[in-house]
Scaffold this motif. Structure first.
Motif, PDB file in Angstrom:
ATOM      1  N   SER A 194       0.866  -1.141  -0.101  1.00  0.00           N
ATOM      2  CA  SER A 194      -0.057  -0.061   0.134  1.00  0.00           C
ATOM      3  C   SER A 194       0.867   1.246   0.133  1.00  0.00           C
ATOM      4  O   SER A 194       0.540   2.276  -0.525  1.00  0.00           O
ATOM      5  CB  SER A 194      -0.867  -0.045   1.236  1.00  0.00           C
ATOM      6  N   LEU A 195       1.822   1.338   0.872  1.00  0.00           N
ATOM      7  CA  LEU A 195       2.768   2.440   1.019  1.00  0.00           C
ATOM      8  C   LEU A 195       3.512   2.706  -0.509  1.00  0.00           C
ATOM      9  O   LEU A 195       3.623   3.700  -0.905  1.00  0.00           O
ATOM     10  CB  LEU A 195       3.828   2.222   2.166  1.00  0.00           C
ATOM     11  N   GLY A 196       3.944   1.509  -1.021  1.00  0.00           N
ATOM     12  CA  GLY A 196       4.675   1.816  -2.264  1.00  0.00           C
ATOM     13  C   GLY A 196       3.689   2.212  -3.379  1.00  0.00           C
ATOM     14  O   GLY A 196       3.940   2.940  -4.351  1.00  0.00           O
TER      15      GLY A 196
ATOM     16  N   VAL B 290       3.301   5.971  -3.393  1.00  0.00           N
ATOM     17  CA  VAL B 290       4.175   7.125  -4.114  1.00  0.00           C
ATOM     18  C   VAL B 290       3.586   7.822  -5.202  1.00  0.00           C
ATOM     19  O   VAL B 290       3.639   8.901  -5.626  1.00  0.00           O
ATOM     20  CB  VAL B 290       5.469   6.353  -4.312  1.00  0.00           C
ATOM     21  N   LEU B 291       3.245   6.659  -6.359  1.00  0.00           N
ATOM     22  CA  LEU B 291       2.514   7.258  -7.501  1.00  0.00           C
ATOM     23  C   LEU B 291       1.225   8.218  -7.393  1.00  0.00           C
ATOM     24  O   LEU B 291       1.066   9.062  -7.790  1.00  0.00           O
ATOM     25  CB  LEU B 291       2.521   6.025  -8.423  1.00  0.00           C
TER      26      LEU B 291
ATOM     27  N   LEU C 188       3.920  12.011   0.476  1.00  0.00           N
ATOM     28  CA  LEU C 188       4.547  11.735  -0.759  1.00  0.00           C
ATOM     29  C   LEU C 188       6.358  11.423  -0.417  1.00  0.00           C
ATOM     30  O   LEU C 188       6.364  10.354  -0.513  1.00  0.00           O
ATOM     31  CB  LEU C 188       4.609  12.769  -2.032  1.00  0.00           C
ATOM     32  N   PRO C 189       7.036  12.429   0.276  1.00  0.00           N
ATOM     33  CA  PRO C 189       8.190  11.981   0.902  1.00  0.00           C
ATOM     34  C   PRO C 189       8.275  10.761   2.016  1.00  0.00           C
ATOM     35  O   PRO C 189       9.046  10.079   1.769  1.00  0.00           O
ATOM     36  CB  PRO C 189       8.808  13.293   1.265  1.00  0.00           C
ATOM     37  N   THR C 190       7.223  10.878   2.503  1.00  0.00           N
ATOM     38  CA  THR C 190       6.979   9.914   3.579  1.00  0.00           C
ATOM     39  C   THR C 190       6.842   8.462   3.034  1.00  0.00           C
ATOM     40  O   THR C 190       7.300   7.574   3.525  1.00  0.00           O
ATOM     41  CB  THR C 190       6.002  10.176   4.613  1.00  0.00           C
ATOM     42  N   SER C 191       6.035   8.438   2.095  1.00  0.00           N
ATOM     43  CA  SER C 191       5.768   7.327   1.329  1.00  0.00           C
ATOM     44  C   SER C 191       6.905   6.574   0.419  1.00  0.00           C
ATOM     45  O   SER C 191       7.343   5.703   0.682  1.00  0.00           O
ATOM     46  CB  SER C 191       4.907   7.363   0.377  1.00  0.00           C
ATOM     47  N   ILE C 192       7.888   7.784  -0.009  1.00  0.00           N
ATOM     48  CA  ILE C 192       9.150   7.089  -0.803  1.00  0.00           C
ATOM     49  C   ILE C 192       9.998   6.601   0.462  1.00  0.00           C
ATOM     50  O   ILE C 192      10.622   5.372   0.298  1.00  0.00           O
ATOM     51  CB  ILE C 192       9.643   8.467  -1.289  1.00  0.00           C
TER      52      ILE C 192
ATOM     53  N   PRO D  73      -1.223  -7.306  16.253  1.00  0.00           N
ATOM     54  CA  PRO D  73       0.311  -6.619  16.227  1.00  0.00           C
ATOM     55  C   PRO D  73       0.453  -5.566  15.377  1.00  0.00           C
ATOM     56  O   PRO D  73      -0.423  -5.308  14.412  1.00  0.00           O
ATOM     57  CB  PRO D  73       0.979  -8.134  15.630  1.00  0.00           C
ATOM     58  N   SER D  74       1.383  -4.685  15.650  1.00  0.00           N
ATOM     59  CA  SER D  74       1.432  -3.598  15.154  1.00  0.00           C
ATOM     60  C   SER D  74       2.107  -3.736  13.705  1.00  0.00           C
ATOM     61  O   SER D  74       3.087  -4.205  13.648  1.00  0.00           O
ATOM     62  CB  SER D  74       2.520  -2.518  15.617  1.00  0.00           C
ATOM     63  N   PRO D  75       1.510  -3.182  12.397  1.00  0.00           N
ATOM     64  CA  PRO D  75       2.082  -3.317  11.097  1.00  0.00           C
ATOM     65  C   PRO D  75       2.889  -2.134  11.102  1.00  0.00           C
ATOM     66  O   PRO D  75       3.141  -1.375  11.656  1.00  0.00           O
ATOM     67  CB  PRO D  75       0.855  -3.450  10.332  1.00  0.00           C
ATOM     68  N   SER D  76       3.490  -2.365   9.816  1.00  0.00           N
ATOM     69  CA  SER D  76       4.319  -1.330   9.328  1.00  0.00           C
ATOM     70  C   SER D  76       3.489  -0.042   9.065  1.00  0.00           C
ATOM     71  O   SER D  76       2.213  -0.128   8.789  1.00  0.00           O
ATOM     72  CB  SER D  76       5.097  -1.473   8.060  1.00  0.00           C
ATOM     73  N   SER D  77       4.059   1.275   9.042  1.00  0.00           N
ATOM     74  CA  SER D  77       3.507   2.511   8.668  1.00  0.00           C
ATOM     75  C   SER D  77       2.722   2.524   7.543  1.00  0.00           C
ATOM     76  O   SER D  77       3.409   2.085   6.398  1.00  0.00           O
ATOM     77  CB  SER D  77       4.017   3.740   9.043  1.00  0.00           C
TER      78      SER D  77
END
Length: 271
Positions: free
Chosen positions: A61-63, A66-67, A195-199, A264-268
């Motif tokens: 999702s995070l990847g 970016v687009l 945007l930069p956070t996603s990258i 459990p905690s996932p990645s942001s």
């Protein structure tokens, strides 16, 4: 031969591109319309509809964002609805906060944080539903205001790092209710931070293997056009209607947070 197969929990995983394309189009429009990352919709779709493992879904999702967030940001830039200096100051705080928040994952009761955050989202939604915020635009930056923006980013990053959510549902209410931003500018500035956070998050997830690059590219590419359209449509919404729709998004986010309070905690993810 049917190229579909059944994923974990009996859910259908469609190996064709139609499933990821549909997820990308829907999430892209949500991102553009509300100025959020869209993970609140994308992650459940990747898990429940495409059968993706939870942690990998967060990274994918995070990847994809970016687009999508880049396209949505482009729409707000065309409308002149991005405050560059506040956005960069918020990102400076968020980049520190998310690092600290991630380090606290094993030390802080995540269930308590998620329940508290869900209640905060519900209270904010009630504020948006009660009356449209009366704003006339953000003020010129002073030293005190600069520190306030950095503090807002720090709080956003801390919540993102500890609870596995992104910054949109936090930043936008703060920018409107605390800093006096008009609705479109709050959304555009939120995307400038996302945007930069996603990258950065995608690079980290790629190193750890918590991403499906092919799916992220397919979903992200599919959402580019709808994100741009949603961003252009956001400026046409009245403040009252925008507040109501955003309140609904906050309520959905809060319900999902409560439903997964014990997970459990996932990645942001970028929301």
């Amino acid at each position: 031969m049917n190229k579909s197969k059944w994923g974990r929990g009996g859910h259908l995983m469609n190996n064709s591109k139609w499933g990821p394309i549909g997820v990308g189009v829907a999430t892209g429009f949500l991102s553009g319309l509300f100025g959020v990352g869209g993970g609140i919709l994308m992650v459940p779709c990747l898990v429940l509809l495409l059968g993706m493992e939870q942690r990998r879904a967060h990274g994918t999702s995070l990847g994809a964002m970016v687009l999508i967030s880049a396209s949505a940001l482009g729409g707000f830039l065309l409308e002149g609805s991005v405050a560059w200096a506040p956005g960069l100051l918020i990102f400076a705080g968020a980049s520190v906060g998310v690092t600290v928040g991630t380090s606290l994952l094993d030390r802080v009761p995540i269930r308590l944080l998620r329940v508290g955050f869900a209640l905060l989202l519900l209270a904010t939604a009630a504020r948006f539903l009660a009356i449209a915020p009366d704003t006339d635009g953000h003020s010129d930056i002073t030293v005190a205001l600069a520190f306030a923006y950095v503090a807002c980013g720090l709080a956003t990053g801390l919540l993102s790092g500890t609870m596995g959510v992104g910054g949109g549902v936090i930043m936008i209410p703060a920018l409107i209710l605390l800093f006096g931003f008009v609705d479109p500018t709050a959304k555009g500035t939120s995307l400038l931070v996302i945007l930069p956070t996603s990258i950065v998050g995608t690079l980290r997830n790629r190193r750890s293997g918590n991403i499906d690059p092919k799916s992220a590219l397919t979903v992200g590419t599919s959402g580019v056009a709808s994100a741009f359209v949603g961003a252009l449509g956001a400026s046409a919404l009245s403040p009252r209607l925008s507040g109501i729709l955003f309140a609904i998004l906050l309520i959905v986010s809060a319900v999902q947070m409560l439903r997964h309070a014990n997970d459990p905690s996932p990645s942001s993810e970028a929301i």
